[in-house]
Design an enzyme around this catalytic site. Structure first.
Site, mmCIF file in Angstrom:
data_model
loop_
_atom_site.group_PDB
_atom_site.id
_atom_site.type_symbol
_atom_site.label_atom_id
_atom_site.label_comp_id
_atom_site.label_asym_id
_atom_site.label_seq_id
_atom_site.Cartn_x
_atom_site.Cartn_y
_atom_site.Cartn_z
ATOM 1 N N SER A 1 -4.608 2.667 3.878
ATOM 2 C CA SER A 1 -4.866 2.190 2.640
ATOM 3 C C SER A 1 -4.990 0.609 2.983
ATOM 4 C CB SER A 1 -3.773 2.574 1.693
ATOM 5 O OG SER A 1 -4.014 1.907 0.508
ATOM 6 N N ARG B 1 -8.086 3.689 -4.903
ATOM 7 C CA ARG B 1 -8.885 4.094 -3.755
ATOM 8 C C ARG B 1 -9.069 5.518 -3.806
ATOM 9 N NH1 ARG B 1 -9.553 5.318 1.572
ATOM 10 N NH2 ARG B 1 -7.480 5.365 1.532
ATOM 11 N N LYS C 1 0.636 -1.148 -0.057
ATOM 12 C CA LYS C 1 -0.063 0.043 0.179
ATOM 13 C C LYS C 1 0.746 1.133 0.092
ATOM 14 C CE LYS C 1 -3.353 -1.062 -0.676
ATOM 15 N NZ LYS C 1 -3.593 -1.696 -1.879
ATOM 16 N N HIS D 1 7.295 -7.527 -2.347
ATOM 17 C CA HIS D 1 6.903 -6.926 -0.892
ATOM 18 C C HIS D 1 7.849 -7.536 -0.063
ATOM 19 C CE1 HIS D 1 3.279 -4.705 -1.973
ATOM 20 N NE2 HIS D 1 2.494 -5.661 -2.131
HETATM 21 P P1 A3P Z 1 -4.988 4.555 -1.213
HETATM 22 O O1 A3P Z 1 -5.800 3.452 -0.588
HETATM 23 O O2 A3P Z 1 -4.563 5.454 0.082
HETATM 24 O O3 A3P Z 1 -6.087 5.432 -2.265
HETATM 25 P P2 A3P Z 1 -0.112 -0.076 -3.624
HETATM 26 O O4 A3P Z 1 -0.038 -0.271 -5.218
HETATM 27 O O5 A3P Z 1 1.330 -0.365 -2.948
HETATM 28 O O6 A3P Z 1 -0.971 -1.405 -3.265
HETATM 29 O O7 A3P Z 1 -0.633 1.195 -2.948
HETATM 30 C C1 A3P Z 1 -2.121 1.448 -3.439
HETATM 31 C C2 A3P Z 1 -2.270 2.714 -2.979
HETATM 32 O O8 A3P Z 1 -1.670 3.781 -3.881
HETATM 33 C C3 A3P Z 1 -3.698 3.181 -2.938
HETATM 34 O O9 A3P Z 1 -3.649 4.263 -1.668
HETATM 35 C C4 A3P Z 1 -4.035 3.693 -4.489
HETATM 36 O O10 A3P Z 1 -5.089 4.536 -4.290
HETATM 37 C C5 A3P Z 1 -2.587 4.522 -4.467
HETATM 38 N N1 A3P Z 1 -2.408 4.790 -5.964
HETATM 39 C C6 A3P Z 1 -2.224 3.949 -6.933
HETATM 40 N N2 A3P Z 1 -2.057 4.624 -8.219
HETATM 41 C C7 A3P Z 1 -2.088 5.985 -7.838
HETATM 42 C C8 A3P Z 1 -1.683 7.119 -8.495
HETATM 43 N N3 A3P Z 1 -1.388 7.137 -9.870
HETATM 44 N N4 A3P Z 1 -1.763 8.354 -7.816
HETATM 45 C C9 A3P Z 1 -1.779 8.473 -6.499
HETATM 46 N N5 A3P Z 1 -2.055 7.166 -5.688
HETATM 47 C C10 A3P Z 1 -2.329 5.992 -6.316
#
Ligand code: A3P
Length: 284
Positions: free
Chosen positions: A130, A246, A47, A100
């Site tokens: 998140s 999200r 996340k 990870h």
């Molecule tokens: P949130 O849940 O706070 O929205 P991962 O890919 O490591 O699982 O991380 C997911 C998080 O990155 C989520 O955060 C997601 O919305 C955010 N995310 C993914 N793409 C993004 C983008 N282009 N810009 C900003 N946040 C992004």
């Protein structure tokens, strides 16, 4: 350490992993995984912006050609080292590989400095929020009963991949020139600068127009609406419960933590991260 935190997880060398996706035998084999000089690993605590960096790097490698992220799923462009070994081995070079795993569980050759690593980290309060939503979304993780319980599970490392504090310390203490550390907050604040640093690190040179294409196709709204980047076709998620892409905000934690919860978290943070030269942006 004792018993695993719940029936959904098992311990491998002290780190909780999901039964449904990982197994001890393949995790053990990673020690001897052969790293190539031109391999690029994206490493993160869950996340922290993994998917965002997967998309950004996929685009950088093809000079911003959007078909790369419109036609090919994230998992296929940047397969997971610890869960998709055959896909990793079948990838054409240069390989983009996601992971990870904490530093100490990475392949020996990577730990010794072979290949390149882009380590993405995010302030832990937003990471925690998140992750809380991710637990609800994922069919293979126990849904947290409430936010307070989840804070304690996160602090006690009773979540998939274990302690955020140990994970970030393990990677961040590493000043090997083959590792580039990038924060989610920097990506939010100044993506041009991050793209510039990433290109320098990888020896890539992009025109302004190509950089604009990378920025556009890795932007929150475009990624959210692209089925190849928003994971909407991935079966391990229950989309009745939310979306993978999200909110994408720095400081979202303020809508979740009470003052008391925030102070308790800060105490743990300061105690756990003592001596580490790391400053997060907590709000924008
Ligand atoms: P949130 O849940 O706070 O929205 P991962 O890919 O490591 O699982 O991380 C997911 C998080 O990155 C989520 O955060 C997601 O919305 C955010 N995310 C993914 N793409 C993004 C983008 N282009 N810009 C900003 N946040 C992004």
């Amino acid at each position: 350490m004792g018993d695993p935190p719940n029936d959904w997880l098992f311990y491998f060398r002290g780190i909780p992993f999901m039964h449904q996706i990982y197994n001890t035998e393949s995790l053990e084999k990673l020690e001897d995984f052969e790293v190539m000089d031109d391999d690029v690993f994206i490493t993160t605590y869950p996340k922290s912006g993994t998917t965002w960096m997967q998309v950004l790097l996929s685009l950088v490698y093809v000079e911003g050609d959007e078909s790369r992220v419109k036609d090919i799923n994230n998992f296929d462009r940047a397969p997971w080292l610890e869960a998709m070994m055959n896909d990793v081995l079948n990838r054409k070079r240069p390989r983009l590989i996601s992971s990870h795993l904490p530093f100490n569980l990475q392949p020996r050759m990577l730990r010794e400095g072979k290949g390149k690593v882009i380590h993405v980290l995010r302030n832990p309060k937003d990471t925690l929020v998140s992750f809380y939503h991710f637990h609800k979304l994922t069919k293979f993780l126990e849904s947290p009963s409430d936010f307070q319980t989840f804070i304690e599970q996160f602090i006690d490392a009773k979540v998939f991949i274990g302690s955020w504090f140990n994970h970030v310390r393990g990677w961040y203490e590493n000043t090997h020139p083959n590792i580039l550390h990038v924060t989610y907050e920097d990506m939010t604040n100044d993506l041009d600068d991050v793209i510039k640093k990433v290109c320098e690190f990888l020896g890539k040179s992009l025109t302004n127009q190509q950089v604009e294409s990378v920025k556009h196709h890795s932007s929150f709204n475009v990624m959210r609406d692209n089925p190849k980047t928003n994971h909407s076709k991935v079966e391990i998620f229950d989309f009745e419960k939310g979306t993978f892409i999200r909110k994408g905000k720095v400081g979202d934690w303020k809508d979740y933590f009470t003052v008391a919860q925030s102070e308790r978290f800060d105490d743990v943070y300061h105690e756990s991260m003592v001596g580490l030269d790391l400053d997060f942006i907590w709000d924008l």
